[in-house]
Design a protein around this motif. Structure first.
Motif, PDB file in Angstrom:
ATOM      1  N   ARG A 324      27.686  26.033  67.867  1.00  0.00           N
ATOM      2  CA  ARG A 324      26.886  24.884  67.735  1.00  0.00           C
ATOM      3  C   ARG A 324      25.676  25.256  67.546  1.00  0.00           C
ATOM      4  NH1 ARG A 324      31.411  19.547  67.989  1.00  0.00           N
ATOM      5  NH2 ARG A 324      31.820  19.890  65.617  1.00  0.00           N
ATOM      6  N   SER A 325      26.028  25.937  69.725  1.00  0.00           N
ATOM      7  CA  SER A 325      24.059  26.470  70.437  1.00  0.00           C
ATOM      8  C   SER A 325      24.346  27.135  69.123  1.00  0.00           C
ATOM      9  CB  SER A 325      24.925  26.998  71.271  1.00  0.00           C
ATOM     10  OG  SER A 325      25.450  26.009  72.334  1.00  0.00           O
ATOM     11  N   ASP A 332      22.763  31.557  61.102  1.00  0.00           N
ATOM     12  CA  ASP A 332      23.218  30.885  59.690  1.00  0.00           C
ATOM     13  C   ASP A 332      23.780  29.886  59.888  1.00  0.00           C
ATOM     14  OD1 ASP A 332      22.912  31.967  56.329  1.00  0.00           O
ATOM     15  OD2 ASP A 332      25.076  31.437  57.053  1.00  0.00           O
ATOM     16  N   GLU A 333      23.611  28.879  58.288  1.00  0.00           N
ATOM     17  CA  GLU A 333      24.519  28.017  58.097  1.00  0.00           C
ATOM     18  C   GLU A 333      25.530  28.023  58.248  1.00  0.00           C
ATOM     19  OE1 GLU A 333      23.942  23.143  56.427  1.00  0.00           O
ATOM     20  OE2 GLU A 333      22.335  24.386  55.985  1.00  0.00           O
ATOM     21  N   THR A 334      25.857  28.670  57.316  1.00  0.00           N
ATOM     22  CA  THR A 334      27.133  28.942  56.955  1.00  0.00           C
ATOM     23  C   THR A 334      28.001  29.910  57.120  1.00  0.00           C
ATOM     24  OG1 THR A 334      25.969  29.068  54.214  1.00  0.00           O
ATOM     25  CG2 THR A 334      28.624  30.254  54.554  1.00  0.00           C
ATOM     26  N   VAL A 335      27.291  31.030  57.976  1.00  0.00           N
ATOM     27  CA  VAL A 335      28.430  30.884  59.557  1.00  0.00           C
ATOM     28  C   VAL A 335      28.647  30.764  60.532  1.00  0.00           C
ATOM     29  CG1 VAL A 335      28.294  33.494  60.316  1.00  0.00           C
ATOM     30  CG2 VAL A 335      27.255  33.475  59.194  1.00  0.00           C
ATOM     31  N   VAL A 336      28.077  29.596  60.741  1.00  0.00           N
ATOM     32  CA  VAL A 336      28.336  28.380  61.875  1.00  0.00           C
ATOM     33  C   VAL A 336      29.535  27.250  61.060  1.00  0.00           C
ATOM     34  CG1 VAL A 336      27.621  26.412  63.063  1.00  0.00           C
ATOM     35  CG2 VAL A 336      26.630  28.645  63.495  1.00  0.00           C
ATOM     36  N   SER A 355      35.997  18.956  56.732  1.00  0.00           N
ATOM     37  CA  SER A 355      34.546  18.207  56.841  1.00  0.00           C
ATOM     38  C   SER A 355      33.578  19.719  57.502  1.00  0.00           C
ATOM     39  CB  SER A 355      34.198  16.903  57.824  1.00  0.00           C
ATOM     40  OG  SER A 355      32.914  16.828  58.032  1.00  0.00           O
ATOM     41  N   ALA A 356      33.616  20.082  58.233  1.00  0.00           N
ATOM     42  CA  ALA A 356      32.534  21.064  58.720  1.00  0.00           C
ATOM     43  C   ALA A 356      32.790  22.332  57.582  1.00  0.00           C
ATOM     44  CB  ALA A 356      33.331  22.272  59.104  1.00  0.00           C
ATOM     45  N   LEU A 357      33.596  22.132  56.493  1.00  0.00           N
ATOM     46  CA  LEU A 357      33.684  23.732  56.091  1.00  0.00           C
ATOM     47  C   LEU A 357      33.308  22.433  54.041  1.00  0.00           C
ATOM     48  CD1 LEU A 357      34.982  26.093  55.278  1.00  0.00           C
ATOM     49  CD2 LEU A 357      36.634  25.526  53.913  1.00  0.00           C
TER      50      LEU A 357
END
Length: 840
Positions: A324-325, A332-336, A355-357
Motif C-alpha cells: 500500500r505504501s 502501478d495500481e494493478t500490480v499493487v 475485494s482487492a482483486l
C-alpha cells in the motif's frame, strides 16, 4: 582568570526565564541562597537549558558576594581559592588536561564548583568529577518537563495556554524541554484554532532537520533508522554509546524512542535515496520500517514492492502495508492490487483478497496475469464454489506450468475430465527443475493417474507432490492443497494411516503457509474420525470453534460435517439434531465437488437419520451425475456409492441400494476400498433379508474397519446381532461391534432436581459397570432401542438390564427409578474422583 562582577538579584533576570523542571528550580534556589561551598552538577541533553541555568546561578551567587570564575584554557585551576566558584560548561567537550584539573577541584569537597554537561556513559573522562559532585548534592537533571513545569513557566512569563493546547504540545514533543520551548515560542495562543497545531510542526521541521544535519553521521543515521521504524516496533539494534549520543543531542527520549515531532520532521525531510536505502539495506532488512506520506518516486515504489515480496511468506501483514505504501509512492495500481490480494490470502482474509482483486482488471499480457488468475480461482474455491474457480481458468488460458496444474485441479473437481487431463499433461516449463516445479509435475501426474491409471500410482505421485510442495516453502494461492489431495487419495483407497502420515507431515512442515493450517487440521481430524480417535477430533474442533466465524465457507462446511459425524457416532439423538441444525446454513450455501465427497456422504446419511432427506438430495443427485461425467474413476467413486448404500439401508430400500452396490462391484477390481465395500454390501443385504452368517458378518465388519470404516463395521455387526435369535451369535457380534467402535462412558448432561423418594436408594456399588452405563442412558431418557444402539446391545438385553437395576435399587416406579439412578450415578462419580485423587 577574571572574577565575575558582583551583582545583586535573584534567579529571575532580564533574560527570559528558562523552561526548567520544578524540582531543578527548587535545587537551584537552594544552591543560590545557601552558604559556601556552592557545588552542583547540572546534567541534560542539548537544548535543555544547562547554560542558561549556569548563567543565572552565576548572577545570583555573584550577587551574594562570592567570586564566580568561568573555566578557560588559560585558567590556573589549582591556584583558585576554595571560596571562589569555578563555572564549567559543556564539560563533556573538555580536553583531558582540563578534565583532570576539574576532577582535582571536585575532589576538594570545600571548593566551589558548578559543572554542566550532557549525559555520559560510565567510564567517560568527565565521570570522576561528576560522580564526586553528585555526592555533595543531587544533580540538577534537565531535559524533560511535565504539565506542571510548563504551567509554572507560563505563569512566570505572565502567559497561559488552554488545556487542549498544552496537552497536544507535550504529546507531540514528548516533553523534551528544548522542543517544548521551541513549540511555545512559535505558538500563537490568541489565534490557535486547531488543537493539533500543524503550524507548530511545520515551523519546527526545518529546525529539527538542521540540528540533525549538524550531528555526527553515525547519530544522524541512527536517528533516521529509529524514526523509520514503525511506532510500537523496537528500535534498531545499536551500541549504548550511540543511543546515549542521540539522546544527548536531543533527538530521542531517555528510553531511546523519538519524539513524535522529531519523527515527523525526519520523515518529511529524508531524501528519496535514503528511503530506498532503508528498504534495501541488509542491515535494515529485519526492521519494521514506516514510509512518510506523500513521497512519490518510481524508484522508491519499486523498492517497496520488492521488500514486500520478500516478506510475503514470513510476514504477510507487513507485506500488505509495504504494498500500500508502494501505491502511495506511485506504483502501478494493478500490480499493487494483485500483491495486496496475495497478502490478504496469506493472512486467510479471503473476502479482503477478493475485494482487492475485484478493484482492478488485469489485462492479457500483464506480468501478474497468472498470479491474478490463481488468486481469483483460489478465492472462489475457498468460498466453496469450485465451478467458479474452474470458470476463471476457462476464461483465461494459463501460461505457466503451475497455473496449468491449478487449472487441472479445478477442472477435475467439477468433473471436466477432458480439460482436467489436458492441463494435467501440459509440458513442464523448466529445463532445470525447482522444488516447486517438481511438486507441480508430480501433482499433475498424480491427478491424471487418479482418473485413468492405477490408484496406487496416483497415490505415490500425490504423496511425493505433497512432500515436495512442503519442501518448496510455497504459500501462494491454490484451489486445493497437494497434501489434501494426497490424503483424499489415501482415504479413497482405504489407507487412513497414509492419509494421517501425509497430513501430520504437512502440518509440521507448514505446508501451504499460515492460511492452510486450519484446513489441514480439519482434514487431519477427519482422518482421526475414520480411525475411531474421537478425542483427537473433539480436541481439534474445540480449538477451531471459537474462530468458526472467520473460517472460509469451504472450511466451515468441513467443520460442520465433522460436528455432525461426531454427534452421529458418539452422542445421542438430541445432540445429533443440534449439530444438524448448526450445519443447515452451510448446506444452504454448499456446492459440493469431487474433493468434498466425504463430507457430502456424511450429510447424506445423517439427513436420513434426522428426517430431512430433501435437504441433501439435490447435492447427492448432482454428485452422482458429476461422477458419471468423470467416468466413475474407482479411486474417487467408492465413498459416494457407499453413502448411497448406507442411505438405502436406513431407508430400507433394496431398489435404491442395487445401483450403488453394482458400482462398487465394478470398481472392486481396481480399488481395495471398493472391493471391501462391495463385500460388506452383499453381507449387509443378506443380514437385512434375515440371513445372519456370523463368520461373514464378522469378516465384513473387520474388513470395513481395516479401510477406515470401523463405525460402519460396528453398525453391520450390530445389525447382525439384532436380527438373529441365536444367543451365541448375538454375543459374538455385539462384542465385535464394541471392539470396532469403543463407546466412551456417557455421563448425564443435566442433573435436574429429583422428587423426594419414599425409600432410601441403595448404594451404586450394587450395580456393575455395564449397569451404570445403562443407568446413565436411562437418566438421559433413552428408549430400549436407543440404549442398544448406543452401546451395541440388543433392545431386549437393555430391557433385562433395566429390570435388574430396578430390583437391585428397590425402585417402585419409573420416577423412583430415575431419582435413585441419579443418586447412584452421583455416588459413582464421587467415588471415582476420590480414587483418582488417592492414586495421584
Amino acid at each position: 582568570m577574571n572574577a565575575a562582577p558582583r551583582m545583586s538579584g535573584h534567579l529571575s533576570s532580564a533574560e527570559p526565564p528558562a523552561l526548567l523542571p520544578i524540582l531543578a528550580r527548587t535545587h537551584a534556589e537552594v544552591l543560590a541562597t545557601g552558604g559556601a561551598p556552592h557545588r552542583a552538577l547540572i546534567i541534560g541533553p542539548a537544548g535543555s537549558g544547562k547554560s542558561r541555568l549556569l548563567r543565572r546561578l552565576r548572577q545570583r551567587i555573584a550577587a551574594g558576594g562570592t567570586a564566580v570564575v568561568r573555566l578557560t584554557s588559560a585558567v590556573d585551576v589549582p591556584g583558585l581559592p576554595q571560596s571562589d566558584v569555578l563555572l564549567v560548561d559543556d564539560a563533556h567537550l573538555l580536553d583531558p588536561a582540563l578534565l583532570a584539573a576539574v576532577a582535582d577541584r571536585a575532589a576538594d569537597v570545600d571548593a566551589g564548583l558548578l559543572v554542566a554537561c550532557r549525559p555520559l556513559l560510565p567510564g567517560a573522562p568527565a565521570e570522576a568529577a561528576t560522580r564526586i559532585l553528585e555526592q555533595s548534592q543531587p544533580a540538577l537533571v534537565l531535559g524533560h518537563v511535565s504539565r506542571a513545569d510548563v504551567a509554572a513557566h507560563l505563569e512566570e512569563r505572565g502567559t497561559s495556554l488552554t488545556t487542549a493546547c498544552l496537552r497536544d504540545i507535550l504529546s507531540t514533543t514528548g516533553g523534551a524541554a528544548w522542543l517544548v520551548a521551541e513549540a511555545l515560542a512559535v505558538h500563537d495562543g490568541e489565534r490557535c484554532d486547531d488543537p493539533r497545531h500543524p503550524e507548530t510542526a511545520d515551523a519546527l521541521q526545518d529546525v529539527v532537520a538542521h540540528r540533525l544535519r549538524s550531528s555526527t553521521p553515525a547519530v544522524r543515521a541512527f536517528v533516521e533508522a529509529v524514526c523509520l521504524a514503525s511506532e510500537g516496533e523496537p528500535a534498531p539494534d545499536a551500541e549504548p554509546a550511540l543511543v546515549l549520543a542521540a539522546y544527548a543531542e536531543g533527538f530521542l527520549l531517555s528510553n531511546g524512542s523519538p519524539m513524535p515531532l522529531v519523527r515527523d520532521a525526519v520523515l518529511s525531510t529524508l531524501s528519496v535515496e535514503r528511503l530506498i536505502r532503508a528498504f534495501t539495506d541488509d542491515a535494515a532488512a529485519d526492521a519494521s520500517l514506516r514510509l512518510p506520506a506523500g513521497v512519490r518516486d518510481p524508484r522508491l515504489a519499486a523498492a517497496l514492492l520488492h521488500r514486500g515480496d520478500e516478506m510475503l511468506t514470513t510476514d504477510p501483514g507487513r507485506a500488505r502495508e509495504l504494498y500500500r505504501s508502494a501505491q502511495e509512492s506511485g506504483a502501478d495500481e494493478t500490480v499493487v492490487a494483485v500483491r495486496v490480494a496475495s497478502a490478504a490470502w496469506a493472512l486467510g482474509a479471503i473476502d479482503a483478497a477478493g475485494s482487492a482483486l475485484d478493484s482492478v482488471e488485469v489485462p492479457e499480457g500483464h506480468a501478474d496475469r497468472d498470479a491474478a488468475i490463481d488468486l481469483s480461482a483460489s478465492i472462489w474455491a475457498a468460498r466453496g464454489l469450485l465451478p467458479m474457480s474452474d470458470q476463471v481458468y476457462r476464461s483465461a488460458v494459463p501460461r505457466s506450468p503451475l497455473t496449468s496444474a491449478h487449472a487441472s485441479v479445478a477442472a477435475i473437481a467439477v468433473a471436466d475430465r477432458e480439460r482436467g487431463l489436458r492441463h494435467a499433461t501440459a509440458a513442464p516449463g523448466r529445463t532445470i527443475p525447482s522444488t516447486l516445479s517438481v511438486a507441480t509435475d508430480l501433482l499433475s501426474r498424480g491427478l491424471a493417474q487418479s482418473l485413468t491409471g492405477s490408484g496406487q500410482s496416483a497415490l505415490h505421485d500425490l504423496v511425493r507432490a505433497s512432500e515436495m510442495y512442503s519442501a518448496s516453502g510455497a504459500s501462494g494461492p491454490t484451489p486445493e492443497l497437494p497434501a489434501v489431495l494426497a490424503a483424499l487419495a489415501a482415504l479413497n483407497l482405504g489407507e487412513p494411516e497414509v492419509a494421517h502420515s501425509v497430513l501430520e507431515s504437512a502440518v509440521n512442515a507448514g505446508h501451504g503457509g499460515a492460511w492452510a493450517q486450519r484446513r489441514l487440521l480439519l482434514w487431519k481430524a477427519w482422518v482421526a474420525l475414520q480411525q475411531e480417535r474421537a478425542g483427537d477430533v473433539e480436541s481439534t474442533l474445540a480449538g477451531i470453534l471459537p474462530d468458526a466465524r472467520s473460517l472460509a465457507p469451504r472450511e466451515r462446511l468441513l467443520l460442520d460435517a465433522l460436528t455432525v459425524a461426531i454427534a452421529r457416532r458418539y452422542h445421542d439423538a438430541a445432540a445429533l439434531t443440534t449439530a444438524w441444525r448448526g450445519a443447515r446454513e452451510s448446506l444452504l450455501r454448499a456446492q459440493f465437488d469431487l474433493y468434498s465427497i466425504l463430507p457430502l456422504g456424511e450429510f447424506v446419511v445423517t439427513a436420513v437419520r434426522v428426517g430431512e432427506i430433501d435437504r441433501v438430495q439435490p447435492h447427492f443427485t448432482e454428485a452422482l451425475a458429476s461422477m458419471s461425467r468423470l467416468g466413475s474413476p474407482p479411486l474417487w467413486s467408492a465413498h459416494l456409492h457407499w453413502a448411497g448404500v448406507q442411505r438405502a439401508i436406513l431407508l430400507d430400500s433394496p431398489a435404491q441400494l442395487r445401483p450403488h452396490a453394482r458400482a462398487l462391484v465394478e470398481a472392486a477390481a481396481h480399488n481395495r476400498l471398493a472391493a471391501t465395500m462391495a463385500q460388506a454390501g452383499r453381507v449387509w443385504t443378506s443380514v437385512l433379508a434375515g440371513t445372519v452368517d456370523a463368520d461373514a458378518v464378522e469378516d465384513a465388519a473387520l474388513g470395513l474397519s481395516a479401510v477406515g470404516l470401523a463405525w460402519d463395521g460396528a453398525r453391520l455387526a450390530g445389525h447382525g446381532a439384532g436380527l438373529t435369535d441365536e444367543r451365541r451369535t448375538i454375543s459374538r457380534l455385539l462384542a465385535v461391534a464394541r471392539r470396532l467402535h469403543p463407546h466412551e462412558e456417557v455421563r448425564p448432561t443435566a442433573m435436574e432436581e429429583a422428587p423426594a423418594s419414599p425409600s432410601k436408594p441403595r448404594s451404586h456399588s450394587e450395580l456393575s459397570a455395564r449397569e451404570l452405563e445403562v443407568a446413565a442412558l436411562v437418566v438421559q431418557g433413552k428408549t430400549y432401542a436407543e440404549i442398544g444402539t448406543a452401546i451395541f446391545i440388543s433392545p431386549r438385553t437393555a430391557e433385562h438390564h433395566i429390570a435388574r437395576i430396578r430390583r437391585r435399587l428397590g425402585a417402585t416406579n419409573r420416577s423412583d427409578l430415575i431419582a435413585k439412578l441419579r443418586v447412584a450415578l452421583d455416588e459413582s462419580a464421587d467415588d471415582g474422583g476420590a480414587q483418582n485423587r488417592a492414586s495421584a
